[in-house]
Design a protein around this motif. Structure first.
Motif, mmCIF file in Angstrom:
data_model
loop_
_atom_site.group_PDB
_atom_site.id
_atom_site.type_symbol
_atom_site.label_atom_id
_atom_site.label_comp_id
_atom_site.label_asym_id
_atom_site.label_seq_id
_atom_site.Cartn_x
_atom_site.Cartn_y
_atom_site.Cartn_z
ATOM 1 N N LEU A 105 0.840 -1.193 0.000
ATOM 2 C CA LEU A 105 0.000 0.000 0.000
ATOM 3 C C LEU A 105 0.879 1.247 0.000
ATOM 4 O O LEU A 105 2.032 1.216 0.436
ATOM 5 C CB LEU A 105 -0.910 0.007 1.234
ATOM 6 N N PRO A 106 0.334 2.368 -0.470
ATOM 7 C CA PRO A 106 1.109 3.611 -0.457
ATOM 8 C C PRO A 106 1.323 4.083 0.975
ATOM 9 O O PRO A 106 0.564 3.737 1.883
ATOM 10 C CB PRO A 106 0.217 4.587 -1.235
ATOM 11 N N LEU A 108 0.700 6.361 3.636
ATOM 12 C CA LEU A 108 -0.265 7.399 3.998
ATOM 13 C C LEU A 108 -0.169 7.657 5.489
ATOM 14 O O LEU A 108 -0.133 6.727 6.289
ATOM 15 C CB LEU A 108 -1.692 6.966 3.629
ATOM 16 N N PHE A 146 -9.374 8.059 1.625
ATOM 17 C CA PHE A 146 -9.434 9.061 0.560
ATOM 18 C C PHE A 146 -10.785 9.766 0.594
ATOM 19 O O PHE A 146 -11.811 9.143 0.881
ATOM 20 C CB PHE A 146 -9.244 8.415 -0.822
ATOM 21 N N ASP A 151 -9.319 9.552 -6.526
ATOM 22 C CA ASP A 151 -8.204 8.966 -5.778
ATOM 23 C C ASP A 151 -8.507 7.516 -5.402
ATOM 24 O O ASP A 151 -7.613 6.659 -5.412
ATOM 25 C CB ASP A 151 -7.932 9.773 -4.503
ATOM 26 N N LYS A 152 -9.771 7.238 -5.075
ATOM 27 C CA LYS A 152 -10.173 5.875 -4.720
ATOM 28 C C LYS A 152 -10.025 4.932 -5.927
ATOM 29 O O LYS A 152 -9.521 3.809 -5.803
ATOM 30 C CB LYS A 152 -11.621 5.856 -4.222
ATOM 31 N N ASN A 154 -8.119 5.410 -8.569
ATOM 32 C CA ASN A 154 -6.690 5.267 -8.882
ATOM 33 C C ASN A 154 -6.006 4.308 -7.907
ATOM 34 O O ASN A 154 -5.120 3.538 -8.303
ATOM 35 C CB ASN A 154 -6.000 6.627 -8.842
ATOM 36 N N PHE A 155 -6.425 4.348 -6.647
ATOM 37 C CA PHE A 155 -5.845 3.448 -5.643
ATOM 38 C C PHE A 155 -6.100 1.987 -6.016
ATOM 39 O O PHE A 155 -5.193 1.146 -5.969
ATOM 40 C CB PHE A 155 -6.441 3.751 -4.262
ATOM 41 N N ASP A 158 -3.987 1.119 -9.056
ATOM 42 C CA ASP A 158 -2.540 1.152 -8.845
ATOM 43 C C ASP A 158 -2.050 0.138 -7.810
ATOM 44 O O ASP A 158 -0.947 -0.386 -7.929
ATOM 45 C CB ASP A 158 -2.098 2.554 -8.409
ATOM 46 N N TYR A 159 -2.876 -0.134 -6.782
ATOM 47 C CA TYR A 159 -2.395 -0.952 -5.663
ATOM 48 C C TYR A 159 -3.172 -2.257 -5.456
ATOM 49 O O TYR A 159 -2.720 -3.121 -4.708
ATOM 50 C CB TYR A 159 -2.417 -0.134 -4.366
#
Length: 701
Positions: A105-106, A108, A146, A151-152, A154-155, A158-159
């Protein structure tokens, strides 16, 4: 990455909150969920995909796309997804929640350190307000991670699992066999998508598309009014063709919905006829005849579609010899042009060399070279140079009686036609036609038998049911015919789009570009070349391991590989296709002869594509959970055993199988029990579905 728990609440058959624990470990990576047809296996898969991707559902799988099209649009589809019992109780919201563990996960600030590899994704829909909400939550603090919907999204891409990779994670194992029927270019595109998403190359390929669009826009700026109008006409024509394709697809979705309703009505009429009939001493089993007729009609539809596709390229097949002749002529023409250019350049260089050698300083001191001597050696050098260089060029230069005046688009069309014909074989044409005719004959025989049986049973009420059934049969035939016509129209429009795009590019080449835009285009082209080279090199590095892994998987799964004598598949080669069209996979037997994929049986095709998907997943940096519906499709017993013992246990760290008791029988379940972490049975009371622990042979109340 693992999906450790799913909660389905009031979604389709699932009334109230239905929790599903999917936890697995290193020794036991499989979860088996059993259920009869119609009990909710596919909707369970749908609930997970919807939770992750919402209104982008149709981009993942044609089945999901068709289901949405049947209801006209996404919101209507969602309105039909609330559980019936919940709706009667005036509950207007349904939701799906997934807990995901063991994922990167990024960083945060709001993430609790104890949950740095876990996240909860929840999506809910309110059928009264038509509002859909997506939540991404830290499981420890229950905080929203988020605020912005983008952003949700993209998350998740991306992840978690990129939307374009979802079709390789959530799939119907029986339907994936259809990939083996794709053309070289279509299969190449499939592999390109798969590797692109798994390796992360899709980001670079999207950037390539963006730069190409930017370059096209720069080119358009300098167009004259006349050229601008022509370019705009082509753009509008492409849009109109896309609109037409969408319209035909919507009509087909309506027809499919109508077909489902008609099939249901026909089954009901057949049941009514059977219940009202007194067969007496009839030697025919009416129910068995009906089952055979249903199966043959499905097969007839599949073969008719395949036959229609083949009939479109039949004229090209007949003319394949002429097409090859034209292509060879074009190759010679191109060679002559190249050699002519080289000869011209050589001649100019020779003249310049001789001139510099004899007539330009410096010259040797105290030279006694007379003008006559210089002229002698000058002429000798010319003669020798032309003999040595031009003679070689002339030997390679073939004489042509005439030259074709074709554009690049015309040449490409000829090559595409040859490639299309080469993907098919004469044996495949003949076997398809023979199988289609045999199916029609058998269907006709069974229909006549059924009519004779029913003729002996007729009374007024049966006559009425038969009349209604015949009407439904006629409407069913019309609907199938309409789908066939629309598919043909879609193919024509797709070819039209391809032709228009080529014309569009030709128009852009005619535009006079100003100096400023030329600089921008040149610099953009440099970036484009670097990106394309990088993507090509990445694929080049992966093609050998891809071929090796596909062959290894096929050797495990296909029992023909283990028989004595000639091997069924002894080698696999992966070739990178030109113009970013992905990769081509070619199968070879022990005599180094290519095995056409279209002549494989449906079961063999499923094994080939299963091996391909597993080989692609091996290239992934992160282990992905795999969800499989209809896992054993059309496989025979020996292939089923190989798939269960050697495929699923090491396909991924988490494999969730949705199966009927015909596919994974109690005995087959026992064969893989050492790899099974959890097993469930979907139990339906006629309206709602719940999960019980255990499989068909043994489950807990």
């Amino acid at each position: 990455m693992k999906f450790s728990k799913i909660d389905i609440e009031n979604f389709r058959q699932y009334y109230g909150n239905v929790p599903i624990d999917l936890a697995t470990d290193d020794q036991k990576n499989i979860v088996v969920i059993g259920g009869r047809n119609g009990y909710g296996k596919t909707n369970l898969l749908l609930s997970i995909v919807w939770c992750l991707y919402g209104d982008k559902l149709s981009q993942i799988d044609d089945h999901f796309k068709k289901e949405i099209q049947k209801e006209k649009n996404y919101n209507s589809f969602m309105q039909q997804s609330i559980n019936w019992t919940a709706k009667k109780e005036d509950i207007d919201t349904f939701s799906v929640t997934i807990r995901i563990d063991e994922t990167e996960l990024p960083e945060l600030k709001m993430l609790n350190s104890n949950s740095a590899d876990s996240v909860i994704i929840k999506r809910q829909f309110n059928v009264s307000t038509m509002i859909e909400d997506l939540h991404i939550i830290d499981p420890i603090s229950n905080m929203e991670l988020f605020n912005d919907d983008e952003d949700k999204i993209n998350f998740i891409n991306d992840y978690i699992i990129p939307i374009d990779a979802a079709k390789f994670v959530f799939f119907d194992a029986e339907k994936i066999a259809e990939i083996a029927n794709l053309s070289i270019k279509e299969e190449g595109s499939f592999i390109n998508d798969a590797l692109g998403k798994i390796l992360g190359l899709d980001t670079y390929e999207t950037l390539i598309d963006d730069i190409e669009t930017y370059i096209n826009n720069l080119k358009k700026e300098g167009a004259t009014k006349n050229l601008q109008e022509q370019i705009a006409d082509k753009e509008n024509a492409i849009k109109l063709s896309q609109i037409a394709i969408d319209k035909f697809e919507e009509e087909n979705a309506d027809s499919l919905k109508k077909i489902d309703e008609l099939k249901k009505a026909i089954r009901e009429f057949d049941n009514l006829i059977s219940s009202e009939s007194k067969q007496g001493n009839s030697k025919f089993d009416r129910e068995k005849i009906l089952t055979e007729i249903t199966e043959l009609k499905i097969k007839e539809t599949e073969l008719a579609e395949k036959f229609n596709e083949l009939s479109e390229i039949l004229p090209l097949t007949i003319l394949s010899g002429k097409l090859e002749e034209v292509n060879e002529h074009l190759d010679l023409q191109e060679s002559n042009s190249v050699f002519g250019k080289i000869a011209s350049e050589n001649s100019a260089k020779i003249e310049e060399f001789i001139e510099l050698l004899f007539n330009k300083p410096p010259e040797p001191e105290n030279s006694s070279f007379s003008l006559k001597d210089k002229m002698f050696y000058f002429e000798k050098a010319q003669d020798l140079s032309h003999k040595l260089f031009n003679q070689q060029d002339n030997n390679d230069d073939a004489d042509l009686a005439f030259e074709h005046d074709l554009s690049n688009a015309d040449k490409k069309m000829i090559q595409d036609a040859i490639d299309l014909v080469n993907t098919q074989s004469k044996d495949f044409f003949e076997s398809t036609i023979d199988e289609f005719n045999a199916t029609k004959i058998k269907l006709s025989e069974l229909t006549n038998t059924l009519n004779k049986v029913d003729a002996d049973l007729e009374d007024d009420i049966i006559l009425e049911y038969n009349s209604k059934k015949e009407k439904a049969d006629f409407q069913l035939s019309e609907a199938n015919q309409k789908i066939g016509e629309n598919k043909a129209n879609i193919s024509k429009e797709e070819m039209n789009v391809k032709r228009l795009n080529q014309s569009y590019q030709d128009l852009l080449k005619k535009v006079e570009i100003n100096k400023k835009n030329k600089t921008k285009i040149a610099k953009s082209a440099e970036y484009l070349d670097v990106l394309k080279k990088f993507v090509f090199e990445q694929k080049e590095q992966k093609k050998e391991s891809l071929a090796k892994n596909i062959l290894e998987e096929m050797q495990k799964l296909m029992h023909k590989l283990n028989t004595s004598g000639s091997q069924f598949v002894s080698d696999i080669k992966v070739t990178i296709l030109a113009e970013g069209n992905g990769m081509k996979i070619t199968l070879y037997n022990s005599d180094d002869e290519e095995i056409k994929k279209e002549v494989l049986s449906q079961g063999e095709k499923q094994l080939y594509i299963s091996s391909l998907i597993k080989a692609i997943l091996k290239e992934s940096i992160q282990s992905l959970p795999i969800f499989i519906d209809t896992p054993l499709g059309r496989l025979d017993d020996e292939h089923i055993k190989n798939i269960l013992l050697y495929y699923y246990p090491d396909l991924s760290e988490q494999v969730v199988i949705l199966s009927t008791n015909n596919e994974i029988t109690p005995k087959r379940f026992n064969d893989i029990s050492e790899s099974v972490s959890k097993s469930y049975l979907l139990v339906n009371d006629g309206i709602n579905t719940e999960l019980k622990k255990g499989y068909f042979h043994s489950y807990e109340d």
